[in-house]
Write a protein that holds these residues in place. Structure first.
Motif, PDB file in Angstrom:
ATOM      1  N   ASP A 221      -1.195  67.805   7.614  1.00 61.11           N
ATOM      2  CA  ASP A 221      -0.838  66.423   7.162  1.00 61.11           C
ATOM      3  C   ASP A 221      -1.725  64.964   7.518  1.00 61.11           C
ATOM      4  O   ASP A 221      -1.730  64.323   6.874  1.00 61.11           O
ATOM      5  N   THR A 222      -3.091  65.689   8.162  1.00 64.15           N
ATOM      6  CA  THR A 222      -3.970  64.492   8.568  1.00 64.15           C
ATOM      7  C   THR A 222      -4.641  63.989   7.384  1.00 64.15           C
ATOM      8  O   THR A 222      -4.606  62.716   7.263  1.00 64.15           O
TER       9      THR A 222
ATOM     10  N   ALA B 272      -3.888  63.689   4.306  1.00 68.73           N
ATOM     11  CA  ALA B 272      -2.880  63.088   3.338  1.00 68.73           C
ATOM     12  C   ALA B 272      -2.580  61.714   3.996  1.00 68.73           C
ATOM     13  O   ALA B 272      -2.459  60.576   2.876  1.00 68.73           O
ATOM     14  N   VAL B 273      -2.181  61.676   5.107  1.00 66.23           N
ATOM     15  CA  VAL B 273      -1.756  60.328   5.776  1.00 66.23           C
ATOM     16  C   VAL B 273      -2.899  59.391   5.933  1.00 66.23           C
ATOM     17  O   VAL B 273      -2.842  58.000   5.581  1.00 66.23           O
TER      18      VAL B 273
ATOM     19  N   ALA C  48      -3.475  58.002   2.601  1.00 64.96           N
ATOM     20  CA  ALA C  48      -2.480  57.150   1.977  1.00 64.96           C
ATOM     21  C   ALA C  48      -2.570  55.730   2.738  1.00 64.96           C
ATOM     22  O   ALA C  48      -2.411  54.534   2.325  1.00 64.96           O
TER      23      ALA C  48
ATOM     24  N   GLU D  96       2.465  71.124  10.265  1.00 64.69           N
ATOM     25  CA  GLU D  96       2.262  69.870   9.947  1.00 64.69           C
ATOM     26  C   GLU D  96       2.651  69.100  11.629  1.00 64.69           C
ATOM     27  O   GLU D  96       3.533  69.392  12.176  1.00 64.69           O
TER      28      GLU D  96
ATOM     29  N   THR E 284       3.511  61.734   8.791  1.00 64.57           N
ATOM     30  CA  THR E 284       3.865  60.931   7.641  1.00 64.57           C
ATOM     31  C   THR E 284       4.854  60.005   8.204  1.00 64.57           C
ATOM     32  O   THR E 284       5.066  59.060   7.568  1.00 64.57           O
ATOM     33  N   ASP E 285       5.472  60.152   9.226  1.00 63.13           N
ATOM     34  CA  ASP E 285       6.372  58.982   9.772  1.00 63.13           C
ATOM     35  C   ASP E 285       5.781  57.760  10.198  1.00 63.13           C
ATOM     36  O   ASP E 285       5.961  56.767  10.198  1.00 63.13           O
TER      37      ASP E 285
ATOM     38  N   LEU F 172       3.539  56.390   8.195  1.00 61.95           N
ATOM     39  CA  LEU F 172       3.628  55.673   6.807  1.00 61.95           C
ATOM     40  C   LEU F 172       4.730  54.827   6.761  1.00 61.95           C
ATOM     41  O   LEU F 172       4.708  53.871   6.169  1.00 61.95           O
ATOM     42  N   ARG F 173       5.971  55.288   7.175  1.00 57.76           N
ATOM     43  CA  ARG F 173       7.076  54.480   7.329  1.00 57.76           C
ATOM     44  C   ARG F 173       7.054  53.298   8.202  1.00 57.76           C
ATOM     45  O   ARG F 173       7.683  52.277   8.000  1.00 57.76           O
TER      46      ARG F 173
END
Length: 245
Positions: A132-133, A135-136, A139, A234, A238-239, A241-242
């Protein structure tokens, strides 16, 4: 004291008005490197690379050698002399190399090929991003946030970013061996904020060590600490991003 010793054009000195005002939105995110956005290849793969490069690969395939080598590595790492060598190892390339040699020379399979083992440790493809690196990081870039890395590391981790095509997604790297300082030294966090041109209060530090990475709070940064577990999937990035929404 920081300004006296270092040329760091950013410091944590909020005014009374800033302290009373709403907390500023996050404008930049700093990441730890090892076990946060990248991880080393698994032990067996690394040992096989060392074996192939040193001509010892056939020995590794003998019954029980891989398991014994793994056990010797764990046992040797707990020896007082080896533990002592690890203290401050990321302050310089020389100290890190000495720390690794002092560990590996106590392991039968690695004894005598420590230099080869070290080359395989720092090889560009020896460290890989978590699933997930990318993609984050992308983003965050798409949202207009600045991204940096603050890491206790003993060589230029940019080689790993470049190898995996992620260098364009990171705006600055502040690495301990380049400054002879390790986290949670405030200079490292403030240097990254200065490089990015962001107020520490508008910066988020993401890592896996509550002492080293969490120390960024003393500089006014917010922090997010990931569980210190050996992830193979992963990382849970992604946390982040929140937190910057």
């Amino acid at each position: 004291m920081i300004q006296t010793l270092f040329e760091t054009p950013s410091a944590y000195r909020p005014t009374d008005a800033e302290m009373a005002a709403p907390v500023p939105p996050v404008e930049a995110v700093l990441f730890d490197f090892s076990n946060t956005i990248f991880q080393m290849i698994d032990l067996e793969t690394w040992l096989r690379r060392v074996g192939a490069a040193s001509g010892r690969l056939p020995r590794l395939d003998e019954p029980g050698v891989l398991a014994e080598t793994s056990q010797q590595l764990r046992t040797a790492f707990r020896l007082p002399a080896v533990v002592a060598l690890q203290e401050g190892r990321d302050l310089s390339a020389e100290r890190h190399r000495r720390a690794m040699r002092g560990w590996w020379e106590r392991v039968d399979f690695l004894r005598g090929v420590e230099d080869t083992a070290y080359r395989e440790l720092i090889a560009a493809d020896a460290w890989i991003p978590y699933p997930d690196t990318e993609a984050v990081l992308r983003a965050l870039r798409d949202r207009g946030l600045r991204v940096g890395i603050v890491s206790d590391f003993a060589w230029d981790l940019r080689t790993h970013l470049t190898h995996h095509g992620l260098d364009s997604l990171v705006d600055t790297c502040v690495i301990s061996y380049e400054h002879a300082r390790e986290k949670p030294d405030p200079h490292l966090f403030l240097k990254a904020c200065a490089d990015l041109g962001t107020d520490p209060r508008a910066t988020l530090m993401v890592g896996d060590n509550p002492v080293r990475d969490g120390g960024a709070t003393a500089c006014g940064l917010r922090t997010y600490i990931l569980p210190a577990e050996h992830r193979t999937g992963e990382r849970g990035l992604t946390d982040v991003l929140r937190l910057v929404a």
